[in-house]
Write a protein that holds these residues in place. Structure first.
Motif, PDB file in Angstrom:
ATOM      1  N   ILE A  41       0.843  -1.203   0.000  1.00 50.04           N
ATOM      2  CA  ILE A  41       0.000   0.000   0.000  1.00 50.04           C
ATOM      3  C   ILE A  41       0.876   1.250   0.000  1.00 50.04           C
ATOM      4  O   ILE A  41       0.625   2.207  -0.751  1.00 50.04           O
ATOM      5  CB  ILE A  41      -0.924   0.005   1.238  1.00 50.04           C
ATOM      6  N   LEU A  42       1.923   1.234   0.832  1.00 52.78           N
ATOM      7  CA  LEU A  42       2.815   2.386   0.918  1.00 52.78           C
ATOM      8  C   LEU A  42       3.452   2.685  -0.432  1.00 52.78           C
ATOM      9  O   LEU A  42       3.400   3.831  -0.915  1.00 52.78           O
ATOM     10  CB  LEU A  42       3.893   2.128   1.979  1.00 52.78           C
ATOM     11  N   HIS A  43       4.072   1.678  -1.026  1.00 49.60           N
ATOM     12  CA  HIS A  43       4.820   1.912  -2.269  1.00 49.60           C
ATOM     13  C   HIS A  43       3.923   1.936  -3.503  1.00 49.60           C
ATOM     14  O   HIS A  43       4.265   2.590  -4.501  1.00 49.60           O
ATOM     15  CB  HIS A  43       5.899   0.838  -2.418  1.00 49.60           C
ATOM     16  N   GLY A  44       2.787   1.265  -3.421  1.00 48.73           N
ATOM     17  CA  GLY A  44       1.919   1.221  -4.589  1.00 48.73           C
ATOM     18  C   GLY A  44       0.915   2.346  -4.670  1.00 48.73           C
ATOM     19  O   GLY A  44       0.478   2.715  -5.766  1.00 48.73           O
ATOM     20  N   ILE A  45       0.565   2.918  -3.506  1.00 51.51           N
ATOM     21  CA  ILE A  45      -0.462   3.962  -3.494  1.00 51.51           C
ATOM     22  C   ILE A  45       0.038   5.242  -2.833  1.00 51.51           C
ATOM     23  O   ILE A  45       0.099   6.297  -3.465  1.00 51.51           O
ATOM     24  CB  ILE A  45      -1.738   3.456  -2.773  1.00 51.51           C
ATOM     25  N   VAL A  46       0.417   5.151  -1.551  1.00 54.35           N
ATOM     26  CA  VAL A  46       0.734   6.354  -0.766  1.00 54.35           C
ATOM     27  C   VAL A  46       1.879   7.146  -1.387  1.00 54.35           C
ATOM     28  O   VAL A  46       1.782   8.362  -1.589  1.00 54.35           O
ATOM     29  CB  VAL A  46       1.057   5.976   0.694  1.00 54.35           C
TER      30      VAL A  46
END
Length: 303
Positions: free
Chosen positions: A48-53
């Protein structure tokens, strides 16, 4: 006052090196990868961190940083460096500063000091802040773990508010806005909320405020989980809609002005309060380089 006492390392949270998406992305990647900060399982959170945030948030945050950036750089870095310099001048001790995320790193600062006292600049203890600093320290290092009720810290806060009131007059109510924390952390025993409320009560007592004259709120919520309440901006909007014309806001948990005080409160919350019918919004500066705060740092670090 000059002395040849222990070395001191001041540690603050950190800041991007520039108000650009690239610099903010590098800072957030380190900050939000810390399991103390985001406690979700790594297999769930890192995608989630690297793919979205880190694809969406850096550009938005960079715009906010540009609003408060100074010719000298990030306000947080500027104030922290000044505090270290003033403490060294006042005490005769060797003083360095470091950032938990970004630079100067804690390791590089420790390498310059012999047997230092480490002072994380978080008045109220939380596992997500103070413990994250402790994770990077050798076990033998002396640490000031918190100072939420220390008389010198409370005196510095009160002097700062009084100074602001002497110059700008006094509002109908004082909002004391602390950084937020997920409610689940407090439910598991984190003392942060208790420390915040104790600081607020001591500050109110020092200022001679009745219980009706101040309110404690929490800001900087991240994500969708429930955080400590009441939230700062909705509280300010409700106050304006209820007829409060002037409000003063102080952020006791931040010892240096930064994005969370200057932009989140000084710009965004101000706009929301005025749009809801308020007329005057006053943000009390953080402790920064106030003489009472430098004196408090000396007492906290060197006794």
């Amino acid at each position: 006052m000059q002395s040849s006492r222990s070395a001191v390392l001041l540690v603050n949270l950190g800041t991007p090196t520039a108000p650009t998406a690239e610099a903010v992305r590098a800072y957030l990647a380190e900050f939000l990868s810390d399991p103390r900060v985001v406690e979700l399982p790594r297999l769930l959170w890192l995608p989630i961190l690297h793919g979205i945030v880190l694809r969406t948030r850096p550009a938005k945050s960079a715009e906010k940083y540009r609003l408060i950036w100074t010719a000298e750089g990030s306000p947080l870095a500027v104030h922290t460096a000044r505090q270290a310099n003033l403490l060294a001048q006042e005490t005769g001790s060797k003083v360095e500063y470091a950032m938990r995320y970004g630079g100067p790193t804690i390791a590089s600062a420790l390498a310059k000091l012999s047997n230092p006292v480490v002072l994380p600049l978080y008045p109220q203890y939380s596992a997500s802040t103070t413990s994250s600093v402790l994770d990077l320290l050798p076990p033998s290092v002396r640490v000031v773990r918190e100072f939420h009720d220390h008389p010198a810290y409370i005196h510095a806060l009160a002097a700062n508010v009084d100074r602001h009131w002497a110059e700008h007059g006094r509002g109908e109510r004082l909002v004391m806005s602390f950084h937020g924390l997920p409610q689940r952390a407090v439910d598991r025993g984190d003392p942060y909320q208790r420390h915040c409320l104790a600081t607020a009560e001591l500050l109110a007592r020092s200022l001679g405020l009745s219980r009706e004259a101040f309110v404690v709120t929490f800001q900087s919520r991240f994500g969708f989980a429930e955080w400590l309440q009441p939230y700062t901006q909705p509280t300010l909007v409700a106050m304006a809609k209820a007829g409060t014309k002037r409000v003063d806001v102080v952020c006791p948990g931040f010892v240096s002005d930064c994005l969370e005080t200057l932009e989140e409160i000084g710009i965004a919350a101000r706009q929301a309060f005025l749009a809801a019918g308020g007329r005057e919004f006053h943000l009390v500066p953080c402790l920064n380089e106030s003489p009472e705060w430098i004196a408090a740092l000396e007492r906290l670090a060197l006794g």
